[in-house]
Each structure stands twice: as structure tokens, then as C-alpha cells.
Design an enzyme around this catalytic site. Structure first.
Site, PDB file in Angstrom:
ATOM      1  N   THR A  98       0.864  -1.183   0.000  1.00  0.00           N
ATOM      2  CA  THR A  98       0.000   0.000   0.000  1.00  0.00           C
ATOM      3  C   THR A  98       0.901   1.233   0.000  1.00  0.00           C
ATOM      4  OG1 THR A  98      -1.752  -1.153   1.208  1.00  0.00           O
ATOM      5  CG2 THR A  98      -1.813   1.248   1.231  1.00  0.00           C
ATOM      6  N   LYS A 173      -7.854   1.028  -2.745  1.00  0.00           N
ATOM      7  CA  LYS A 173      -7.418   0.492  -1.452  1.00  0.00           C
ATOM      8  C   LYS A 173      -7.475   1.569  -0.370  1.00  0.00           C
ATOM      9  CE  LYS A 173      -5.449  -2.108   1.699  1.00  0.00           C
ATOM     10  NZ  LYS A 173      -4.093  -2.638   1.626  1.00  0.00           N
ATOM     11  N   LYS A 249     -33.254   8.730  13.378  1.00  0.00           N
ATOM     12  CA  LYS A 249     -33.928   8.484  14.659  1.00  0.00           C
ATOM     13  C   LYS A 249     -32.961   7.881  15.684  1.00  0.00           C
ATOM     14  CE  LYS A 249     -36.494   4.804  15.057  1.00  0.00           C
ATOM     15  NZ  LYS A 249     -35.798   4.028  16.126  1.00  0.00           N
TER      16      LYS A 249
END
Length: 290
Positions: A98, A173, A249
């Protein structure tokens, strides 16, 4: 095992926690496998199983498709520079680390005149998926390069996605990992609220894992092809509006509980502000936060 010369020879550089289980899936590749790691002991299991050990990065350059799994951008550049000096035209270098998307783009541009194709192919799935050969990989490459690497990649990845041109795999990625770590921060907020409420954190964790395994977690809402607002006649709009109503909610109730105990939940407040637009069904006015 005899080598089938009609199949590309594979190379693998970097036999660490991520690289070793991937490279193991190449041991019976008919075209043969050459491996390199700065640690001789990391190569031993591969050579014992029939792979060729290289004495340097340069010696891996005789392979046709070379995978690189090293630490960071600097190491990737160093390794690929060493390969480029010896690789033949037509060689494919796939980066599984990476890294910055610009690194992949730059390397692809720099090596194209030499006939060397660079693909960024980071992986996702963790150690368990790597051991089982069930990683996902996101490939940035031209179409021809993608088709050439698809077959060997299928050995260790159960999902091989062609993300686009070089750099696109890394961008995908980074988006995927961003979701992971933002959700970790949100989980920490949920634990903070639960702890302040006197609840068991391990019990909450069991509930989260149980329900996410069935609903798909954040990935459950990732079915749209655009982040633009949905059109009034979009068949999915009622579903998204229903999800918006439930989310606003529940977020409002959680924030009211947090306020009653003076617990600060900045991510939850931001989620309440951004949920509608993120789902593609924005309000004309921002919902109240309590």
C-alpha cells in the site's frame, strides 16, 4: 516439477507476513517461480519446495510477471529501479504494497518507454484471507496487463478487481481502508457510550459482530454507482429514505443519551449531519441533532 515454457515465469520480492502466503500459492505454478528476500531464512521454505532463490533483486528480473511486497514507497522505488535495469520489454511488475497512488503512476510512466508494465495491486482481507488464498486485490493497469496477470492472481485472490489505469488500485485500497479506520473510530465512540451507560463492552461486541455478519455492515449501503442525489423515480429511493429515517432516529436517540451523561460523540453528531446526503436522499434542511 518441470517448467512449462508456455506459461510466464513468476517472480516474488518480499516474503514477509503478507508476501509469503501469496507467494506460497505460486509454488506449483507451471511456469516456475523465482523469489527474493533480504532474509535468507525467508526464502528457505520456498527453495525447499522447488522455487529458485535469487541472490539479488536483479536476478528476479528474468521473470515475466514480478510481484513486489515491501514496506513503503521508498522501498518500492528502490526495488523497481533495480528490476528495471535488467528486465526485458514486456515484463510486468505488480506492486502489492500500500503506497501513494502517485508513486504507482510515476513508475508506470517512467518505465513505459522501456516496455515494462507497472501495475499497482494492493490487497485486502488480512492474514486469514491470505492464508486461505481468499484475498481481494484491486488492480491498476491497462487492459492487456490486467488480462495477463489475472490467471496467476486467481491463485491467491478470490476477488480480482480491475480498478482502472495504474494508480487506480491504490486509490481504491485507500478508500477501502479509510472506511475501515473511520468505522474503528466510530466503534470506539459506541464503546464509550456503552461504558458510560454501565454496559458490558464484550457483550456489545458480540451483538455488533452477530448483526454485521448478517446485514453486511457499512458495505450494505454501497450498492449505488454514484454519490449524486437519487432521482425521484429511482426505485431504490424509498429504501434509502427508510434507511435515512431509521438512522436519524437512532442517532438522535443515542446523542440524547450521550448528552444526558455528558459523553461527547463527535463522530455520531457528524454522522447525523451527513447521513442523508451520504445516502443520496438529502433533506432541504439539516435535521436537528437531538
Amino acid at each position: 516439477m518441470s517448467v512449462d515454457e508456455t506459461k510466464p515465469r513468476l517472480g516474488y520480492i518480499g516474503l514477509g507476513n503478507q508476501g509469503a502466503p501469496i507467494a506460497t500459492r505460486y509454488l506449483d505454478w507451471p511456469g516456475g517461480l523465482t523469489v527474493f528476500d533480504v532474509r535468507a531464512e525467508a526464502m528457505a521454505p520456498f527453495t525447499d519446495s522447488g522455487a529458485t532463490a535469487a541472490a539479488s533483486v536483479a536476478e528476479v528480473a528474468d521473470a515475466d510477471i514480478i510481484s513486489v511486497t515491501v514496506l513503503d514507497d521508498a522501498q518500492v522505488r528502490e526495488v523497481i529501479t533495480g528490476l528495471a535495469a535488467h528486465a526485458k520489454p514486456g515484463t510486468i511488475i505488480a506492486i502489492h504494497s500500500t503506497i501513494s497512488d502517485t508513486t504507482a503512476v510515476d513508475l508506470a510512466r517512467e518505465l513505459k518507454p522501456l516496455g515494462i508494465n507497472v501495475a499497482d495491486a494492493p490487497v485486502s482481507g488480512g492474514a486469514g484471507a491470505a492464508a486461505e488464498g481468499k484475498l481481494a486485490t484491486m488492480v491498476g493497469a491497462d487492459e492487456e496487463t490486467f488480462q495477463r496477470i489475472n490467471e496467476p492472481f486467481q491463485r491467491w485472490a478470490s476477488l480480482v478487481i480491475h480498478a482502472g489505469e495504474p494508480g487506480a488500485g491504490t486509490r481504491m485500497k485507500l478508500a477501502r481502508n479509510m472506511l475501515t479506520f473511520v468505522s474503528y473510530a466510530a466503534a470506539a465512540e459506541a464503546q464509550k457510550l456503552a461504558e458510560a451507560s454501565g454496559l458490558s463492552l464484550p457483550a456489545l461486541a458480540k451483538v455488533v459482530r452477530h448483526s454485521d455478519a448478517r446485514t453486511g455492515g457499512p458495505g450494505a449501503i454501497m450498492f449505488r454507482a454514484t454519490t449524486a442525489p437519487t432521482k425521484p423515480d429511482d426505485p431504490m429511493r424509498p429504501v434509502l429514505e427508510h434507511t435515512r429515517a431509521l438512522g436519524e432516529k437512532d442517532l438522535s436517540l443515542a446523542l440524547a443519551l450521550a448528552d444526558s451523561m455528558s459523553v461527547d460523540l463527535p463522530l455520531a453528531r457528524l454522522a447525523l449531519q451527513r447521513l442523508a446526503a451520504g445516502l443520496g436522499v438529502p433533506h432541504t434542511e439539516t435535521p436537528e441533532e437531538s
